[in-house]
Design a protein around this motif. Structure first.
Motif, PDB file in Angstrom:
ATOM      1  N   GLU A   1       0.819  -1.206   0.000  1.00 57.02           N
ATOM      2  CA  GLU A   1       0.000   0.000   0.000  1.00 57.02           C
ATOM      3  C   GLU A   1       0.859   1.266   0.000  1.00 57.02           C
ATOM      4  O   GLU A   1       0.441   2.309  -0.506  1.00 57.02           O
ATOM      5  N   ASN A   2       2.055   1.187   0.572  1.00 59.94           N
ATOM      6  CA  ASN A   2       2.933   2.361   0.635  1.00 59.94           C
ATOM      7  C   ASN A   2       3.473   2.766  -0.729  1.00 59.94           C
ATOM      8  O   ASN A   2       4.076   3.835  -0.866  1.00 59.94           O
ATOM      9  N   HIS A   3       3.247   1.926  -1.749  1.00 58.67           N
ATOM     10  CA  HIS A   3       3.717   2.262  -3.100  1.00 58.67           C
ATOM     11  C   HIS A   3       2.607   2.810  -3.987  1.00 58.67           C
ATOM     12  O   HIS A   3       2.846   3.128  -5.161  1.00 58.67           O
TER      13      HIS A   3
ATOM     14  N   LYS B   1       2.758   5.793  -6.916  1.00 60.97           N
ATOM     15  CA  LYS B   1       4.025   5.841  -7.647  1.00 60.97           C
ATOM     16  C   LYS B   1       3.791   5.595  -9.131  1.00 60.97           C
ATOM     17  O   LYS B   1       2.886   4.854  -9.509  1.00 60.97           O
TER      18      LYS B   1
END
Length: 350
Positions: A35-37, A40
């Motif tokens: 989820e942190n990507h 991008k």
């Protein structure tokens, strides 16, 4: 509990006509990751797999090779130039021309302006000449690549097989599977599929101890003497099958175009599936298929899917260096991994 069943449970090594396996329940749900990507770009996702540190290592190895091994003391290359070089290799995967020099041609029917704008032909050839990815003083001969892939072709793990080496005494196929799976953090979340090069009863036992559900085609001499119906008898009628379990692992033998045996510590013969097969009269007929076979056909094929994706945009710029294929394939797999991961992050996008 009847007497017969009590005997079976006390002697799980005995092959009997029942469908007991080590794992009856489905795998645990897999938590969503990455989820942190979100947010991008495609290129930023690609850089998660072809990382800047890897580019810097290629640059350093090229400089060592040029100056130490080829006496090219005047050669120099920057990280930016190496990125441009790799970018042109990627372009050659989807823009195909007859020869390498044609990419710098000024002819109207051959011209690819981006090549000349990014780098001159002579400079490209020079970087290609000195390109290196490992120190020649620390090389070992490689023979084949082992791959662990998801069903969609996402490459999870890779190992270059360098021939026979010191081992723990385990068989090659079993050792490869266990090494490939060593990166998997939650074994209870997954089902592993492999073909008969790897499958054997002892491997399924080892995977059971590590909580991996597994399924694979198996050669008859690797079933720990499972007493299945002889092949000649099964061949008499298409769709016939036989099965036996030792309490944790089941072996199913089924007659299709040929007789195949599949073993698993998770799937069983039932519920029986239906599949369609052509007969000599060109008509399709419905044939019964054990559930174990059906699940194997659905789950197997991740490596083939990776190969199919890789062949779609395989680099067209080649080299006589023996390792060029490995290098080019690695670059290709980075693109595929980024593509599949981007799809995973954005399932709503086509």
């Amino acid at each position: 509990m009847n007497t017969k069943l009590q005997i079976l449970l006390r002697n799980p090594g005995n092959w009997m006509k029942y469908e007991k396996v080590a794992f009856h329940d489905p795998p645990d749900n897999i938590d969503r990751v990455g989820e942190n990507h979100l947010g991008k770009s495609e290129f930023e996702i690609f850089c998660l797999f072809m990382m800047p540190g890897m580019i810097e290592e290629i640059v350093q190895q090229a400089l060592v090779y040029a100056r130490r091994d080829k006496n090219g003391h005047s050669f120099d290359v920057s990280t930016e130039e190496m990125c441009q070089f790799l970018g042109l290799l990627l372009v050659s995967g989807y823009h195909t021309l007859p020869g390498e020099n044609d990419y710098w041609s000024t002819c109207e029917d051959l011209s690819v302006p981006i090549f000349g704008k990014v780098m001159s032909r002579d400079r490209f050839h020079q970087i290609k000449r000195y390109l290196h990815i490992a120190d020649n003083n620390n090389l070992v001969k490689s023979k084949v690549i082992w791959m662990l892939c998801a069903t969609d072709g996402y490459p999870c793990n890779m190992e270059i097989y360098c021939g026979k080496s010191e081992s723990d005494g385990s068989l090659l196929g079993s050792r490869v599977v266990m090494n490939m799976l060593s990166i998997v953090p939650n074994s209870n979340n997954h089902i592993v599929f492999f073909d008969n090069f790897f499958t054997r009863h002892s491997l399924l036992e080892d995977l059971t101890k590590k909580n991996f559900r597994a399924c694979g085609t198996v050669r008859e001499n690797r079933t720990n003497k499972c007493p299945l119906v002889p092949t000649n008898e099964l061949k008499k009628e298409r769709g016939t099958f036989d099965y036996k379990s030792d309490g944790k692992i089941i072996c199913v033998k089924w007659n299709d175009n040929a007789v195949v045996t599949v073993a698993s510590n998770h799937f069983t013969a039932t519920p029986i599936q239906k599949t369609h097969r052509r007969v000599k009269s060109e008509n399709k007929e419905e044939v019964q298929q054990p559930n174990l076979i059906h699940k194997y056909n659905l789950g197997m094929g991740g490596v083939d899917q990776l190969d199919r994706l890789a062949s779609s945009y395989r680099r067209r710029l080649r080299s006589k260096k023996w390792w060029w294929g490995l290098f080019s394939n690695g670059l290709n797999m980075s693109v595929i991994a980024a593509f599949r991961f981007f799809q995973y992050l954005h399932p709503e996008q086509k």
